[in-house]
Scaffold this active site. Structure first.
Site, mmCIF file in Angstrom:
data_model
loop_
_atom_site.group_PDB
_atom_site.id
_atom_site.type_symbol
_atom_site.label_atom_id
_atom_site.label_comp_id
_atom_site.label_asym_id
_atom_site.label_seq_id
_atom_site.Cartn_x
_atom_site.Cartn_y
_atom_site.Cartn_z
ATOM 1 N N THR A 57 10.668 11.795 7.377
ATOM 2 C CA THR A 57 12.095 11.483 7.345
ATOM 3 C C THR A 57 12.389 9.999 7.159
ATOM 4 O OG1 THR A 57 12.154 11.330 9.762
ATOM 5 C CG2 THR A 57 12.639 13.486 8.785
ATOM 6 N N GLY A 58 11.355 9.169 7.073
ATOM 7 C CA GLY A 58 11.541 7.746 6.855
ATOM 8 C C GLY A 58 12.055 7.457 5.457
ATOM 9 N N LYS A 59 12.585 6.268 5.272
ATOM 10 C CA LYS A 59 13.200 5.891 3.992
ATOM 11 C C LYS A 59 12.202 5.944 2.853
ATOM 12 C CE LYS A 59 15.804 2.108 1.835
ATOM 13 N NZ LYS A 59 16.368 0.739 2.042
ATOM 14 N N GLU A 137 -0.954 -1.032 3.917
ATOM 15 C CA GLU A 137 -1.877 -2.151 3.981
ATOM 16 C C GLU A 137 -1.769 -2.808 5.350
ATOM 17 O OE1 GLU A 137 -0.970 -5.302 1.244
ATOM 18 O OE2 GLU A 137 1.186 -4.948 1.365
ATOM 19 N N TYR A 200 -2.454 1.090 -13.099
ATOM 20 C CA TYR A 200 -1.246 1.388 -13.862
ATOM 21 C C TYR A 200 -1.373 0.873 -15.297
ATOM 22 C CZ TYR A 200 0.532 1.495 -9.013
ATOM 23 O OH TYR A 200 0.701 1.715 -7.673
ATOM 24 N N GLU A 250 -13.395 -4.833 -9.016
ATOM 25 C CA GLU A 250 -13.035 -6.220 -8.734
ATOM 26 C C GLU A 250 -14.035 -6.807 -7.761
ATOM 27 O OE1 GLU A 250 -9.844 -5.794 -5.072
ATOM 28 O OE2 GLU A 250 -9.095 -5.513 -7.103
ATOM 29 N N HIS A 293 -6.201 -8.749 -2.001
ATOM 30 C CA HIS A 293 -6.697 -7.585 -1.283
ATOM 31 C C HIS A 293 -7.543 -8.025 -0.098
ATOM 32 C CE1 HIS A 293 -6.452 -4.783 -5.042
ATOM 33 N NE2 HIS A 293 -5.322 -4.818 -4.378
#
Length: 713
Positions: A57-59, A137, A200, A250, A293
């Site tokens: 139910t969080g945004k 994170e 992406y 990476e 990261h």
């Protein structure tokens, strides 16, 4: 060749295929070997995969669930602790166990803040959810190691993350994460990536080329990941819908080298192996710095970006310098493997009409060699001074002395993460000489909840070449390891290392040169160890990095090129995502003039606002070496329109007087480009990465010519 069921793919067949490829039993069968590796096939998500949300139910979860449902993901409900009722027309349950009993999910997406995430993951493991995706994170490292101690002792739950954009089946239209959906299209290329933004970019290139994607697994950029490259490769090998594979690596850890070893074996045992390509970011990473990261730093015994690149290239993986090249490269290596590229394209096109992406053209050039030395001391979290370290170690019965004069032998011992084992480890080397240490260090993993075993301690002491010590010194060494572990666990350290020297006169060990680093996420996310973190000396940190940190930005100044110690035409870079930021720096160093590289590493973070972008411009333009600013955004959580508003704000507040090249892709990219176009500012906007880099190079060359002309007068 494509399997028969994929050759004649249609929308109806696609749906049937996706349903067929994920039998419910694939998620619930317990292997007799009873190990975490037996959960690898839980990664095979598709159209029939049942998804729940923790924090439903969080945004953030609400917005994400709406998008995923509209795209086709089979979301069946969610969890709100102690809650009940409905949300988005779906059931809300009070616990994950209740959700498992009533909704029978295959996957849970955890959408709670970092300080709540560990408890949410543990609840999902205890409820035996087959696949757990953690996107947050800044989850403390010790929480993650404790969770992996649980995971390693069971064979029902698999973790993706943490700090990961998630997992997505383009063919099955199943998303558990926050990937930009318009970028994806059904197809036949499997992707595994550490970096969200680089994944992406990879997806966008494949979509433009008409190949599309089968399954994309973003393992995340944390120190310890729940799923690694080899796990993903095992899934792709058996997946009938995956015709070729892409790895996005990476700096940090050894998963790329382990993948290279797996690929070497795979090519020996399979007659017609699936073609594989890869990119590795971090050639220009600053030695000793954490590059955005949490896990993007080179630890003792771990490879650099260059060594990772070479390891993959040596086993026949086709390497690229930027993901925009993957579309053309994958077509080429598919054709060379004897697969019918035309049929693969037709299959993908029948599943979904190709999107209107601009196709860029570029030549293939090898990556430049890394110019940085191999670091081993990372600068994430809290570093104590030698005096502070000595005082703390004394409370754990470890007395630090001055380095001995010309000892006959030195040794190195400590506690450190073992990334591949997903656990803490004893780290040991038979020398403390920095020039030899990196190549002679070994890790001896142990279970987080159990602590160092006698076997691990004996193996570490043997590697130290101290197994023939006199009784007093042998007891000292064993006690030292146990005491270091106690400190490591109690104070949530990342590294706790010391050097040793044997005194032949006393038959005793001298302990010196302590190196202690503590997890800042434990304090920032969970407010633990406030007294310890209050010791942080901010006077040792560059002011520009402190200002960036206060705004949620990761900023590092990069050194000037050796060929031009005082240049005036470097590129200021503003990028979202650590992996993409590293790769942008790599590409600029490779393709531009030898004296023209990036002036900085700047990762805006995944939740950048207009104010964040304006602050980023301020930081970049404070460097007098900058002649051009390059903004490269590929949005997931980061919104393209928000970036554009921030650029406009920067022009108004900061007073931008340098040429600015902008490229915005991903979430809200069209709106972002509209805002820039209507602002009437001297900004050059591009759709393709290659074109944008080309223009940055031209502007840098013009600036260099102006500088040369001025110096010649």
């Amino acid at each position: 060749m494509l399997p028969q069921r994929t050759r004649c793919l249609s929308s109806k067949i696609l749906k049937t295929q996706s349903l067929h490829r994920l039998p419910q039993a694939a998620f619930s069968t317990t292997s007799r070997r009873n190990g975490y590796d037996d959960t690898i096939q839980n990664l095979r998500i598709g159209a029939n995969t049942r998804v729940i949300f923790q924090g439903f139910t969080g945004k953030l979860a609400t917005a994400n669930a709406k998008e995923s449902i509209e795209w086709g993901t089979n979301v069946v409900g969610g969890v709100k602790p102690g809650g009940s009722g409905e949300h988005l027309g779906l059931p809300v349950l009070p616990s994950v166990r209740a959700a498992m009993e009533q909704l029978k999910p295959d996957v849970t997406g955890i959408y709670v803040a970092a300080h709540q995430a560990a408890a949410a993951i543990e609840e999902a493991v205890e409820a035996e959810v087959p696949l757990i995706v953690a996107v947050a994170e800044h989850i403390p490292l010790h929480d993650i190691m404790r969770i992996h101690s649980m995971l390693q002792s069971q064979s029902k739950s698999r973790l993706v993350g943490a700090n990961a954009p998630g997992i997505i089946s383009a063919i099955g239209r199943c998303r558990v994460g926050f990937q930009p959906l318009p970028t994806f299209s059904p197809g036949h290329i499997g992707i595994v990536a550490k970096s969200g933004t680089l994944s992406y970019e990879t997806v966008g290139s494949l979509t433009r080329s008409g190949l599309g994607q089968s399954l994309c697994i973003a393992v995340g950029g944390d120190v310890i990941a729940g799923t690694n490259f080899v796990d993903a490769l095992k899934v792709f090998e058996q997946d009938e819908d995956t015709e070729a594979i892409i790895l996005v690596g990476e700096v940090g850890g050894t998963t790329e080298e382990e993948a290279a070893e797996w690929i070497k074996d795979y090519k020996k045992r399979v007659k017609n192996p699936k073609p594989i390509a890869a990119v590795v970011g971090g050639f220009q990473a600053v030695p000793g710095k954490v590059m955005g990261h949490a896990g993007a730093w080179t630890g003792l015994g771990e490879g650099t970006a260059e060594s990772k690149y070479k390891a993959l290239e040596s086993v026949g993986v086709t390497m690229v310098d930027h993901p925009a090249k993957f579309g053309g490269v994958m077509k080429s290596i598919l054709a060379k493997s004897g697969r019918d590229v035309r049929k693969i394209e037709q299959s993908a096109a029948q599943a979904q009409q190709r999107r209107s992406y601009h196709t860029s053209r570029s030549s293939h050039r090898p990556l430049a060699s890394s110019a940085v030395s191999t670091p081993f001391q990372q600068k994430r979290g809290l570093h104590l001074t030698p005096d502070q370290s000595s005082t703390l170690l004394k409370t754990y019965n470890i007395d630090i002395t001055d380095p001995p004069q010309s000892p006959p032998s030195t040794h190195y011992i400590g506690i450190s993460p073992a990334r591949s084992a997903r656990s803490p480890s004893i780290i040991a080397a038979p020398t403390a000489n920095p020039s030899h240490l990196h190549h002679r260090v070994r890790r001896f993993p142990f279970d987080y909840r159990a602590g160092p075993t006698p076997e691990a301690i004996r193996a570490a002491i043997a590697h130290l070449q101290l197994d023939a010590l006199p009784p007093k010194a042998a007891a000292q060494t064993t006690a030292l390891i146990k005491n270091l572990w106690a400190l490591y666990r109690d104070k949530e350290a990342i590294d706790a290392h010391v050097s040793l020297a044997l005194s032949p006169i006393e038959d005793a060990l001298h302990v010196y040169n302590p190196y202690l680093v503590f997890d800042d996420a434990a304090f920032k996310s969970n407010k633990r160890h406030a007294d310890l973190h209050a010791l942080r000396d901010t006077s040792l940190i560059p002011a520009v990095e402190l200002e960036a940190e206060e705004s949620g930005i990761v900023y590092h100044t990069l050194p000037s090129p050796a060929s031009s110690p005082q240049p005036k035409n470097l590129i200021g870079t503003l990028v979202n995502g650590a992996g993409l930021a590293m790769n942008v720096n790599d590409v600029l160093a490779l393709r531009l003039l030898p004296s023209t590289t990036s002036a900085n590493f700047l990762d805006t973070g995944g939740k950048a606002t207009a104010r964040t972008i304006a602050t980023s411009f301020k930081l970049i333009l404070a460097d007098p070496r900058v002649s051009v600013v390059f903004v490269n955004i590929f949005g997931g959580l980061t919104l393209g329109d928000m970036i554009a508003e921030g650029i406009v704000l920067a022009f108004r507040e900061v007073g931008v007087r340098k040429p600015v090249v902008v490229r915005i892709k991903g979430t809200n990219e069209v709106e972002g480009r509209r805002i820039l176009r209507e602002a009437g500012l001297p900004i050059e906007a591009f759709d393709g990465f290659e074109e944008a880099v080309g223009r940055v190079g031209e502007l840098a060359a013009e600036a260099a010519a102006v500088v040369a002309e001025g110096e010649g007068e």
